[in-house]
Design a protein around this motif. Structure first.
Motif, short mmCIF file in Angstrom:
data_model
loop_
_atom_site.label_atom_id
_atom_site.label_comp_id
_atom_site.label_asym_id
_atom_site.label_seq_id
_atom_site.Cartn_x
_atom_site.Cartn_y
_atom_site.Cartn_z
N ASN A 1 0.83 -1.21 0.00
CA ASN A 1 0.00 0.00 0.00
C ASN A 1 0.86 1.25 0.00
N ASP A 2 2.09 1.15 0.50
CA ASP A 2 3.02 2.28 0.56
C ASP A 2 4.28 1.89 -0.19
N ARG B 1 6.93 3.74 -0.96
CA ARG B 1 8.19 4.40 -0.59
C ARG B 1 9.15 3.46 0.14
#
Length: 368
Positions: A74-75, A77
């Protein structure tokens, strides 16, 4: 050896690019297995194809790459810090990040991944202009893909064959990118014999010649045949084709062709051939077309979307393998219908019909 090949598309159409890419891979190296299709990215596994041949053929592809790693989150980074990167030594490189809705800044991704590649390798140097190796980072919603670019495709070559650049111009001529895609969808390969029975100014004939096919071009209008010959000569094609003035629905050939690729006339063009409605012309031609095409051969045909040509093709012995809608202008949509002429004795139903064909659900979820 089978390998995972990736394609980054131009984004001009939602469904044509992956279908075209898989068709070209199939024609060049045999059947391929689609692994993932999301947004403008396709991953497929196939026998090692000639990357040069793929690059020279594809109309809707910007980059071909070898997939190295991918990760879901979901992230995205934190994934930049841990996703595997290709090991390298003694070469120049750059990282090219492409954001496709992943919510990451491309410059941040390039900086983080570039630093990791430098630390992991030896004797490396960064070259942003002309590197030995380009590391590709594709950032999609919840998905990060790392690969190595195999080819960056210069699509500007199609501009040289735009209809406005040709010595003989006709307003109904198809643009070269779409014409090339139609040729590719028909699994045309070098040396294939291709028929365009409604060639008009010769745009499809031109693209088929560009991929190394032999071509028979037919039109009922002598002026069109003369104009098509002028266009082909202008682009340096003097052999490998035969052009003739003939009525497509009464056509007879000395040998059957490997593929039929065509954009039949509608409106006034159909009436010139003695048909009041385009559907009547299509019915007659499709009914006759199996006599011109070898068993297992392909047809790629462009028609107004209101004409249900799919049923006509099924009745004539084709299995419909794909339908792709193209917006021409506010009041007109074309559709490209692709079919394969079944071999005599083919099993009925879906047992013999195993095409790559994304459903509407696949179109929106992006996963195949």
């Amino acid at each position: 050896m089978r390998r995972s090949i990736g394609f980054l598309f131009s984004g001009e159409h939602p469904r044509l690019p992956p279908a075209e890419a898989l068709a070209v891979v199939e024609s060049e190296s045999g059947a391929s297995d689609p692994l993932l299709w999301r947004s403008r990215v396709l991953l497929a596994r196939s026998e090692t194809p000639s990357i040069g041949r793929l690059s020279s053929r594809l109309a809707f592809t910007k980059k071909i790459f070898e997939a190295y790693s991918l990760a879901l989150s979901n992230d995205l980074r934190p994934l930049l810090e841990v996703i595997p990167v290709p090991p390298m030594s003694g070469v120049s490189f750059r990282v090219r990040a492409v954001s496709l809705g992943g919510g990451l800044d491309a410059r941040v991704a390039e900086r983080v991944l570039g630093g990791r590649v430098l630390r992991a390798g030896s004797g490396l140097r960064v070259d942003l202009e002309d590197p030995d190796v380009e590391i590709l980072c594709l950032m999609l919603p919840r998905l990060l893909i790392i690969g190595q670019t195999l080819s960056s495709i210069d699509r500007s070559r199609f501009r040289l064959r735009e209809t406005s650049m040709r010595p003989f111009f006709h307003p109904t001529s198809m643009n070269p990118i779409l014409a090339r895609a139609m040729v590719n969808l028909a699994r045309v390969r070098e040396g294939s014999l291709v028929l365009d029975p409604f060639m008009g100014a010769g745009g499809i004939v031109l693209e088929a010649l560009c991929v190394g096919a032999r071509v028979i071009g037919v039109d009922a209008d002598p002026d069109m045949v003369a104009g098509a010959l002028q266009n082909l000569s202008f682009y340096g094609f003097f052999r490998g084709y035969s052009l003739m003035v003939a009525n497509a629905v009464e056509l007879s050939l000395d040998e059957k062709v490997d593929a039929i690729v065509t954009d039949p006339p509608y409106g006034r063009g159909a009436r010139v051939l003695g048909f009041r409605e385009p559907r009547s012309l299509l019915e007659r031609f499709i009914e006759r077309s199996p006599d011109l095409l070898r068993e297992g051969g392909w047809i790629s045909i462009s028609v107004p979307d209101r004409i249900g040509v799919e049923a006509l093709m099924e009745e004539a012995g084709y299995s419909v393998r794909g339908v792709y809608f193209i917006k021409v202008h506010k009041r007109l949509r074309r559709k490209i219908v692709v079919g394969r002429l079944d071999y005599a004795g083919d099993l009925p139903g879906d047992l013999e019909r195993r095409p790559y064909q994304a459903s509407e659900r696949d179109l929106y979820s992006g996963l195949v």
